[in-house]
Design an enzyme around this catalytic site. Structure first.
Site, PDB file in Angstrom:
ATOM      1  N   GLY A   9      52.764  40.817  44.455  1.00  0.00           N
ATOM      2  CA  GLY A   9      51.638  39.878  44.546  1.00  0.00           C
ATOM      3  C   GLY A   9      51.871  38.667  43.673  1.00  0.00           C
ATOM      4  O   GLY A   9      50.961  38.174  42.996  1.00  0.00           O
ATOM      5  N   THR A  11      52.570  35.590  44.471  1.00  0.00           N
ATOM      6  CA  THR A  11      52.359  34.256  45.052  1.00  0.00           C
ATOM      7  C   THR A  11      51.030  33.620  44.679  1.00  0.00           C
ATOM      8  O   THR A  11      50.807  32.450  44.985  1.00  0.00           O
ATOM      9  CB  THR A  11      52.420  34.338  46.595  1.00  0.00           C
ATOM     10  OG1 THR A  11      51.488  35.324  47.026  1.00  0.00           O
ATOM     11  CG2 THR A  11      53.816  34.679  47.079  1.00  0.00           C
ATOM     12  N   SER A  12      50.141  34.379  44.043  1.00  0.00           N
ATOM     13  CA  SER A  12      48.775  33.865  43.877  1.00  0.00           C
ATOM     14  C   SER A  12      48.105  34.568  42.702  1.00  0.00           C
ATOM     15  O   SER A  12      48.502  35.660  42.301  1.00  0.00           O
ATOM     16  CB  SER A  12      48.016  34.157  45.183  1.00  0.00           C
ATOM     17  OG  SER A  12      46.637  34.087  45.006  1.00  0.00           O
ATOM     18  N   GLY A  13      47.073  33.946  42.154  1.00  0.00           N
ATOM     19  CA  GLY A  13      46.185  34.591  41.191  1.00  0.00           C
ATOM     20  C   GLY A  13      46.897  35.180  39.984  1.00  0.00           C
ATOM     21  O   GLY A  13      47.741  34.533  39.356  1.00  0.00           O
ATOM     22  N   SER A 137      40.957  47.669  37.825  1.00  0.00           N
ATOM     23  CA  SER A 137      39.778  46.791  37.884  1.00  0.00           C
ATOM     24  C   SER A 137      38.672  47.489  37.103  1.00  0.00           C
ATOM     25  O   SER A 137      38.724  48.717  36.908  1.00  0.00           O
ATOM     26  CB  SER A 137      39.349  46.630  39.343  1.00  0.00           C
ATOM     27  OG  SER A 137      38.055  46.078  39.433  1.00  0.00           O
ATOM     28  N   TYR A 150      37.527  50.134  48.150  1.00  0.00           N
ATOM     29  CA  TYR A 150      38.174  49.343  47.088  1.00  0.00           C
ATOM     30  C   TYR A 150      37.936  49.980  45.711  1.00  0.00           C
ATOM     31  O   TYR A 150      38.887  50.178  44.942  1.00  0.00           O
ATOM     32  CB  TYR A 150      37.672  47.900  47.093  1.00  0.00           C
ATOM     33  CG  TYR A 150      38.278  47.083  45.970  1.00  0.00           C
ATOM     34  CD1 TYR A 150      39.626  46.722  46.013  1.00  0.00           C
ATOM     35  CD2 TYR A 150      37.541  46.722  44.853  1.00  0.00           C
ATOM     36  CE1 TYR A 150      40.213  45.998  44.964  1.00  0.00           C
ATOM     37  CE2 TYR A 150      38.109  45.997  43.810  1.00  0.00           C
ATOM     38  CZ  TYR A 150      39.445  45.637  43.873  1.00  0.00           C
ATOM     39  OH  TYR A 150      40.024  44.936  42.844  1.00  0.00           O
TER      40      TYR A 150
HETATM   41  N1  NAP Z   1      40.281  38.599  41.150  1.00  0.00           N
HETATM   42  C1  NAP Z   1      39.457  39.563  40.796  1.00  0.00           C
HETATM   43  O1  NAP Z   1      38.227  39.379  40.658  1.00  0.00           O
HETATM   44  C2  NAP Z   1      40.020  40.928  40.476  1.00  0.00           C
HETATM   45  C3  NAP Z   1      39.251  41.802  39.700  1.00  0.00           C
HETATM   46  C4  NAP Z   1      39.769  43.061  39.412  1.00  0.00           C
HETATM   47  C5  NAP Z   1      41.014  43.431  39.867  1.00  0.00           C
HETATM   48  N2  NAP Z   1      41.739  42.545  40.626  1.00  0.00           N
HETATM   49  C6  NAP Z   1      43.051  42.983  41.113  1.00  0.00           C
HETATM   50  O2  NAP Z   1      44.022  42.048  40.709  1.00  0.00           O
HETATM   51  C7  NAP Z   1      45.164  42.165  41.559  1.00  0.00           C
HETATM   52  C8  NAP Z   1      45.653  40.780  41.921  1.00  0.00           C
HETATM   53  O3  NAP Z   1      44.711  40.142  42.744  1.00  0.00           O
HETATM   54  P1  NAP Z   1      44.269  38.618  42.548  1.00  0.00           P
HETATM   55  O4  NAP Z   1      42.903  38.615  42.007  1.00  0.00           O
HETATM   56  O5  NAP Z   1      45.313  37.853  41.829  1.00  0.00           O
HETATM   57  O6  NAP Z   1      44.136  38.188  44.086  1.00  0.00           O
HETATM   58  P2  NAP Z   1      44.954  37.150  44.992  1.00  0.00           P
HETATM   59  O7  NAP Z   1      44.918  35.789  44.380  1.00  0.00           O
HETATM   60  O8  NAP Z   1      44.374  37.319  46.357  1.00  0.00           O
HETATM   61  O9  NAP Z   1      46.458  37.692  44.958  1.00  0.00           O
HETATM   62  C9  NAP Z   1      46.842  38.844  45.654  1.00  0.00           C
HETATM   63  C10 NAP Z   1      48.359  38.907  45.702  1.00  0.00           C
HETATM   64  O10 NAP Z   1      48.711  40.106  46.386  1.00  0.00           O
HETATM   65  C11 NAP Z   1      49.617  39.787  47.437  1.00  0.00           C
HETATM   66  N3  NAP Z   1      49.395  40.667  48.574  1.00  0.00           N
HETATM   67  C12 NAP Z   1      48.234  40.855  49.262  1.00  0.00           C
HETATM   68  N4  NAP Z   1      48.437  41.694  50.285  1.00  0.00           N
HETATM   69  C13 NAP Z   1      49.747  42.044  50.238  1.00  0.00           C
HETATM   70  C14 NAP Z   1      50.554  42.883  51.049  1.00  0.00           C
HETATM   71  N5  NAP Z   1      50.057  43.534  52.115  1.00  0.00           N
HETATM   72  N6  NAP Z   1      51.861  43.035  50.723  1.00  0.00           N
HETATM   73  C15 NAP Z   1      52.383  42.378  49.658  1.00  0.00           C
HETATM   74  N7  NAP Z   1      51.655  41.572  48.859  1.00  0.00           N
HETATM   75  C16 NAP Z   1      50.347  41.399  49.158  1.00  0.00           C
HETATM   76  C17 NAP Z   1      49.313  38.324  47.807  1.00  0.00           C
HETATM   77  O11 NAP Z   1      50.495  37.693  48.299  1.00  0.00           O
HETATM   78  P3  NAP Z   1      50.819  37.366  49.830  1.00  0.00           P
HETATM   79  O12 NAP Z   1      49.548  36.896  50.469  1.00  0.00           O
HETATM   80  O13 NAP Z   1      51.888  36.313  49.726  1.00  0.00           O
HETATM   81  O14 NAP Z   1      51.332  38.646  50.389  1.00  0.00           O
HETATM   82  C18 NAP Z   1      48.973  37.738  46.446  1.00  0.00           C
HETATM   83  O15 NAP Z   1      50.126  37.315  45.784  1.00  0.00           O
HETATM   84  C19 NAP Z   1      44.708  43.005  42.754  1.00  0.00           C
HETATM   85  O16 NAP Z   1      45.223  44.318  42.610  1.00  0.00           O
HETATM   86  C20 NAP Z   1      43.192  43.032  42.626  1.00  0.00           C
HETATM   87  O17 NAP Z   1      42.610  44.182  43.183  1.00  0.00           O
HETATM   88  C21 NAP Z   1      41.273  41.311  40.933  1.00  0.00           C
END
Ligand code: NAP
Length: 255
Positions: A9, A11-13, A137, A150
């Site tokens: 993951g 590429t983002s966030g 999370s 989730y």
């Molecule tokens: N943001 C929040 O509020 C929050 C809170 C608690 C926990 N989290 C956790 O933090 C982690 C990172 O999420 P984020 O918040 O940074 O969200 P995000 O910006 O949507 O990033 C998600 C990353 O996961 C990759 N990804 C998604 N589906 C995938 C797949 N099928 N195969 C391979 N890569 C995949 C995406 O890349 P591609 O699209 O290029 O595949 C992207 O790089 C997650 O586990 C999320 O559950 C987030």
């Protein structure tokens, strides 16, 4: 020789911010995600590092093994594994597409578990310190109506990671679980939760990643980001589960 971190993951966030932190500390990188163009762009930012791109949909069966095999055929040894890729979905369990929910389990749990399984032997066999960061999370601490699958996937990540950390106590491998609350990334738009109460007061991605990175380097077992999130996670331990579920349902409503 530089150490190498594999980040899913990337590429983002949070994953994107982790990349910057590892790069700053001189790690070579293995980036795993689906968006190849974005990974090429990230790679071009670090010409002084060895950056390997693996374009992979981790929600597909066997994806983790394929990633491991690509890393091995490139002759790369992983010192730090960051299982960060994940997504959520908002809605009543029976209204949401079952295929998407199964893919969520495959990505958030199966890929994380299998990547850990495949890379752990070489990490344990290393003469250096090796580290695993699993992104859970604050959802891990209580049931989450409207995001039932989730929240359950994140409870799994926390339980699995804490158990593994204890199994590995006294070895060269540490396991750190990052438990962010709402964080400003693409997560909210993917999960359709941007307008909910839980997302008012979301933290910056860079700050959350920094706290996770520092905890990882310090070998801490669990890090909950943000004061309010820490209090919430602590309170959830003492509330009846039915009440904790009601509160989670309340914050899933539109603000
Ligand atoms: N943001 C929040 O509020 C929050 C809170 C608690 C926990 N989290 C956790 O933090 C982690 C990172 O999420 P984020 O918040 O940074 O969200 P995000 O910006 O949507 O990033 C998600 C990353 O996961 C990759 N990804 C998604 N589906 C995938 C797949 N099928 N195969 C391979 N890569 C995949 C995406 O890349 P591609 O699209 O290029 O595949 C992207 O790089 C997650 O586990 C999320 O559950 C987030």
């Amino acid at each position: 020789m530089n150490k190498t971190a594999l980040i899913t993951g990337a590429t983002s966030g949070l994953g994107y911010d982790f990349v910057g932190m590892f790069a700053q500390d001189g790690f070579d990188l293995v980036l795993v995600a689906r968006n190849q163009a974005k990974m090429e762009e990230i790679k071009s930012q670090y010409p002084h590092l060895n950056v390997t791109i693996i374009t992979k949909d981790l929600s597909m069966p066997n994806a983790a093994k394929e990633v491991y095999e690509e890393v091995k055929s490139a002759g790369i040894t992983i010192d730090t594994l960051v299982n960060n890729a994940g997504f959520g979905l908002m809605g009543n369990f029976d209204d949401l597409d079952i295929q998407k929910q199964s893919e969520m389990i495959q990505l958030n749990n199966t890929a994380l578990t299998e990547l850990t399984y495949y890379f752990l032997p070489e990490m344990k066999g290393s003469s250096h310190k090796a580290r695993i960061l699993n992104v859970a999370s604050t959802a891990a601490f209580q049931p989450g109506p409207m995001m039932a699958v989730y929240y359950a996937t994140k409870a799994y990540v926390l339980s699995f990671s804490e158990a593994l950390a204890e199994e590995l106590a006294g070895t060269n491998v540490t396991v750190t679980t990052l438990c962010p609350g709402a964080t400003k990334t693409n997560f909210a738009s993917v999960a359709n939760v941007a307008k909910t109460k839980m997302f008012s007061g979301a933290m910056s991605s860079h700050e959350v990643a920094k706290q996770g990175y520092q905890a990882l380097m310090a070998g801490k077992r669990v890090v909950i980001t943000g004061g309010t999130n820490k209090v919430g996670a602590y309170a959830a331990k003492f509330l009846p589960r039915s009440l904790a579920a009601k509160i989670a349902k309340y914050v899933a409503q539109e603000a």
